[in-house]
Design an enzyme around this catalytic site. Sequence first.
Site, PDB file in Angstrom:
ATOM      1  N   CYS A  30      13.654  12.015   5.674  1.00 50.12           N
ATOM      2  CA  CYS A  30      13.751  11.610   7.078  1.00 50.12           C
ATOM      3  C   CYS A  30      15.116  11.964   7.642  1.00 50.12           C
ATOM      4  O   CYS A  30      15.267  12.176   8.832  1.00 50.12           O
ATOM      5  CB  CYS A  30      13.483  10.121   7.212  1.00 50.12           C
ATOM      6  SG  CYS A  30      14.507   9.131   6.118  1.00 50.12           S
ATOM      7  N   GLU A  49       9.905  17.324  14.293  1.00 48.61           N
ATOM      8  CA  GLU A  49      10.217  17.151  12.866  1.00 48.61           C
ATOM      9  C   GLU A  49       9.302  18.063  12.051  1.00 48.61           C
ATOM     10  O   GLU A  49       8.083  17.942  12.121  1.00 48.61           O
ATOM     11  CB  GLU A  49       9.988  15.687  12.447  1.00 48.61           C
ATOM     12  CG  GLU A  49      10.436  15.431  11.028  1.00 48.61           C
ATOM     13  CD  GLU A  49      10.157  14.018  10.549  1.00 48.61           C
ATOM     14  OE1 GLU A  49       9.014  13.533  10.725  1.00 48.61           O
ATOM     15  OE2 GLU A  49      11.069  13.402   9.964  1.00 48.61           O
ATOM     16  N   GLU A  86      10.414   2.323  10.090  1.00 50.47           N
ATOM     17  CA  GLU A  86      11.410   3.380   9.907  1.00 50.47           C
ATOM     18  C   GLU A  86      10.649   4.690   9.980  1.00 50.47           C
ATOM     19  O   GLU A  86       9.693   4.892   9.225  1.00 50.47           O
ATOM     20  CB  GLU A  86      12.097   3.253   8.536  1.00 50.47           C
ATOM     21  CG  GLU A  86      12.992   2.046   8.400  1.00 50.47           C
ATOM     22  CD  GLU A  86      14.150   2.041   9.376  1.00 50.47           C
ATOM     23  OE1 GLU A  86      14.496   3.117   9.905  1.00 50.47           O
ATOM     24  OE2 GLU A  86      14.685   0.959   9.623  1.00 50.47           O
ATOM     25  N   LYS A 109       0.857  -1.196   0.000  1.00 47.54           N
ATOM     26  CA  LYS A 109       0.000   0.000   0.000  1.00 47.54           C
ATOM     27  C   LYS A 109       0.896   1.250   0.000  1.00 47.54           C
ATOM     28  O   LYS A 109       1.499   1.608   1.005  1.00 47.54           O
ATOM     29  CB  LYS A 109      -0.928   0.039   1.223  1.00 47.54           C
ATOM     30  CG  LYS A 109      -2.014   1.096   1.000  1.00 47.54           C
ATOM     31  CD  LYS A 109      -2.337   1.990   2.154  1.00 47.54           C
ATOM     32  CE  LYS A 109      -1.486   3.124   2.527  1.00 47.54           C
ATOM     33  NZ  LYS A 109      -1.574   4.375   1.769  1.00 47.54           N
TER      34      LYS A 109
HETATM   35  P1  NAP Z   1       2.749   9.035   7.252  1.00 51.13           P
HETATM   36  O1  NAP Z   1       1.655  10.033   7.255  1.00 51.13           O
HETATM   37  O2  NAP Z   1       3.101   8.387   8.541  1.00 51.13           O
HETATM   38  O3  NAP Z   1       2.321   7.924   6.160  1.00 51.13           O
HETATM   39  C1  NAP Z   1       3.176   6.862   5.786  1.00 51.13           C
HETATM   40  C2  NAP Z   1       2.326   5.752   5.167  1.00 51.13           C
HETATM   41  O4  NAP Z   1       1.455   5.234   6.165  1.00 51.13           O
HETATM   42  C3  NAP Z   1       1.415   6.230   4.034  1.00 51.13           C
HETATM   43  O5  NAP Z   1       1.261   5.191   3.093  1.00 51.13           O
HETATM   44  C4  NAP Z   1       0.106   6.483   4.771  1.00 51.13           C
HETATM   45  O6  NAP Z   1      -0.999   6.461   3.891  1.00 51.13           O
HETATM   46  C5  NAP Z   1       0.098   5.316   5.732  1.00 51.13           C
HETATM   47  N1  NAP Z   1      -0.739   5.483   6.912  1.00 51.13           N
HETATM   48  C6  NAP Z   1      -1.204   6.632   7.468  1.00 51.13           C
HETATM   49  N2  NAP Z   1      -1.978   6.346   8.537  1.00 51.13           N
HETATM   50  C7  NAP Z   1      -1.986   4.989   8.675  1.00 51.13           C
HETATM   51  C8  NAP Z   1      -2.612   4.084   9.587  1.00 51.13           C
HETATM   52  N3  NAP Z   1      -3.377   4.509  10.599  1.00 51.13           N
HETATM   53  N4  NAP Z   1      -2.403   2.747   9.425  1.00 51.13           N
HETATM   54  C9  NAP Z   1      -1.613   2.293   8.414  1.00 51.13           C
HETATM   55  N5  NAP Z   1      -1.021   3.107   7.502  1.00 51.13           N
HETATM   56  C10 NAP Z   1      -1.194   4.442   7.644  1.00 51.13           C
HETATM   57  O7  NAP Z   1       4.098   9.644   6.663  1.00 51.13           O
HETATM   58  P2  NAP Z   1       4.281  10.503   5.323  1.00 51.13           P
HETATM   59  O8  NAP Z   1       3.756  11.869   5.559  1.00 51.13           O
HETATM   60  O9  NAP Z   1       3.793   9.722   4.162  1.00 51.13           O
HETATM   61  O10 NAP Z   1       5.894  10.556   5.231  1.00 51.13           O
HETATM   62  C11 NAP Z   1       6.675  11.448   5.944  1.00 51.13           C
HETATM   63  C12 NAP Z   1       7.242  10.791   7.194  1.00 51.13           C
HETATM   64  O11 NAP Z   1       7.976   9.621   6.829  1.00 51.13           O
HETATM   65  C13 NAP Z   1       8.256  11.669   7.924  1.00 51.13           C
HETATM   66  O12 NAP Z   1       8.014  11.586   9.305  1.00 51.13           O
HETATM   67  C14 NAP Z   1       9.594  11.051   7.567  1.00 51.13           C
HETATM   68  O13 NAP Z   1      10.620  11.279   8.506  1.00 51.13           O
HETATM   69  C15 NAP Z   1       9.237   9.605   7.482  1.00 51.13           C
HETATM   70  N6  NAP Z   1      10.215   8.859   6.678  1.00 51.13           N
HETATM   71  C16 NAP Z   1      11.070   8.024   7.336  1.00 51.13           C
HETATM   72  C17 NAP Z   1      12.045   7.339   6.619  1.00 51.13           C
HETATM   73  C18 NAP Z   1      13.008   6.408   7.299  1.00 51.13           C
HETATM   74  O14 NAP Z   1      13.562   5.548   6.626  1.00 51.13           O
HETATM   75  N7  NAP Z   1      13.238   6.550   8.591  1.00 51.13           N
HETATM   76  C19 NAP Z   1      12.120   7.512   5.235  1.00 51.13           C
HETATM   77  C20 NAP Z   1      11.228   8.371   4.613  1.00 51.13           C
HETATM   78  C21 NAP Z   1      10.265   9.042   5.344  1.00 51.13           C
HETATM   79  P3  NAP Z   1      -1.527   7.856   3.250  1.00 51.13           P
HETATM   80  O15 NAP Z   1      -0.485   8.327   2.319  1.00 51.13           O
HETATM   81  O16 NAP Z   1      -2.768   7.495   2.548  1.00 51.13           O
HETATM   82  O17 NAP Z   1      -1.742   8.792   4.410  1.00 51.13           O
END
Ligand code: NAP
Length: 498
Positions: free
Chosen positions: A287, A388, A253, A178
Site C-alpha cells: 500500500c 493504484e 486502511e 476473515k
Molecule cells: P481487496 O480486494 O480490497 O480485499 C481485501 C480483503 O477484503 C480480502 O480479505 C477480500 O477477500 C475482502 N473483500 C473483498 N470484497 C469484499 C466485500 N464485498 N466485503 C467484505 N470483504 C471483502 O484488497 P486486496 O487485493 O486483498 O489487497 C490489495 C489492496 O490492499 C491494495 O489496494 C492495497 O493498497 C491495500 N492495502 C492497504 C494497506 C494499508 O494499510 N493502507 C495495507 C495493505 C494493503 P478476498 O481475498 O476473498 O477477495
Amino acid sequence: MAPHAKKFKNLINGKWLDSSSRKTIKSLNPADTSDVIGIVPMSSKDDVDAAVKSARKAFNPWRLTPAPKRGEIIFRAAELLLKNKDALGRLVTREMGKILKEGMGDVQEAVDMAYYMAGEGRRLSGETIPSELPSKDCRSVRVPIGAFALITPWNFPVAIPAWKIFPALVSGNTVVFKPSSYTPVCATRLVELITKAGVPDGVLNLVHGSGEETGDYLSTHPGIDGVSFTGSSPVGERLARACQPLGKEVSCEMGGKNPIIVMDDARLDLAVEGALWGSFGTAGQRCTAASRIIVHRRVYSRFLDMFARAAKKLKLGDGLEKTTDVGPLVNFQQMEKVLDYIETGKEEGARLVCGGRRAVKGGLKKGFFIEPTVFADVKPWMRIAREEIFGPVTSVIMAKDIEDAIAIANDSEYGLSSSIYTRDVRNSAVAERDLDSGIVYVNAPTIGAEIQLPFGGVKKSGLGHREAGGRGGALDMFTRWKVIYRDFSDRLQKAQMT
Ligand code: NAP
C-alpha cells in the site's frame, strides 16, 4: 490437481471445523502454480453465524479477564511466533510470493506487534482529572467494543492480521477473522500459534472464504460490533457505507499512490537506491509502494538514467532463491491488471524506459512475473500517475521546484505515504509541513513503517482510526472511552451550581 495437498479448517469456538458448504478454496504458490500450498473451506453463512455466536458468547468472560493476563497470553504468542519465524517466513514467501527476507520481515512485524501489545496489557491507560466539586473524582477508562470482524488482504499475510488481532484482544474484544482467500494458509498458521499461546475458546475465530460472500456477510452481520478492514479503496468504501448505518465501528486502511520527491540537492545514489526499494520491493504490491518518482528538472536526466540502469539489473525469480530481488505478482488477475496498466501508459504517451513485459524465460512462466517497469516523462494527469497499479511499475515525473513537486505529490485521491530526498533543511521542513499524507519520510523511501507509531493515511487511503501503536493508534480503533464520576461526599452535589 494436487491429490496430497494439505487441508486446513475454520476455527470456531475452539474447534477446527470444515465448512457446512463442503466447498473449498485452493491456495497456490504464485511463483509456481503447480505447488499447491493448501486447501481451505469456503465458508457458508451458517459457518459465519456460528463464528459470530461464539465470539459474542466469549466476549463477557474475556472482557472481565484482567488486561495484564490478556497481555501475558499475547506475550506467549510473540514467543511462539519468534520460535516459528523461519517456517512461517518461508510459508509467506511460498504463498504470497515476496522474497524470503521480506517473508521473514512480515513475521517479524507480527512479533514486534505482539510484544508491543502485550505491554499494553499493563498500560491501557486513561486519565484522572480533578473534579470541580469536593469529595468527587473523575476519570476516563478504555472499554472494549465487543465482537470484531477483521478482514485482511494478501500482501502482508501475517503482519496485517497481527496488527489487528493483538490490539483487538489485549483491549478485551473478541474476533472473527476473515483473511484474504489468496493467503489462507499463512492466516491459519498464525491463528494456530495464537491459540497455542492460551487464548480461550471462542475469543479468536477464523472463517475462510471469498470477500464478496463471506466477507460481506460477516461485516454486516448483526452480531458484529466493529469492523477493521485493510484492502483496496473501492471495497473499503463500500464496506464502510454498508456498515456505518448499522451502527458498527468501522476503520479502513486502503490504497495509495505514494510519491518520492528527489530534489536537485539530494544524494542521487541514495535516492536511486530508495526509489528502487520503494517501487519494486514486494514487486510493488505494498500500500505504501512508491509509484510516482517526482524529480527536480536539474537532476531529472541523470536520475532517470541511473534509476533505469539499476532497475534493469534486478533479478526476477522465486522468492525462496537467495539471488532473487523481485518475486511474482500474487495471482493471474493481478498480473493481467498490471499488464493492462502498462498498455495504458504506452497509449497515454509515457516513455517506457525499462521492463514492460511478462517475464517467462528460465522457468518463470510457471508463475506471474512482470519485469520491473519504469515510465519516464509521465504527466500528472495520466492514469498511470493517478491510479493504484499495485505492481512493479513506477512513473517518473519532472518538477520545476519544491513547490511544484509538492503540488504534484498532493494532486492525488490518495494520501498514505510520501517521501523527499534532499540535503536542504528548508526543502525538508516545507515537505514535512505541506505533504498531505499520513506518513512522511525524509531521505528514506515510502515504505518501512515501524509498529510503535500510528499507521494510516488521509483521503481515499484511510477512514476511521489509525493502526499500530502510539497515541492515536490501534487502541483507539478497538476501545471506547467511558468517563466515570465517583461522588463520595454523601450528599447531592450539583456541577456548575455551587
Ligand atoms: P481487496 O480486494 O480490497 O480485499 C481485501 C480483503 O477484503 C480480502 O480479505 C477480500 O477477500 C475482502 N473483500 C473483498 N470484497 C469484499 C466485500 N464485498 N466485503 C467484505 N470483504 C471483502 O484488497 P486486496 O487485493 O486483498 O489487497 C490489495 C489492496 O490492499 C491494495 O489496494 C492495497 O493498497 C491495500 N492495502 C492497504 C494497506 C494499508 O494499510 N493502507 C495495507 C495493505 C494493503 P478476498 O481475498 O476473498 O477477495
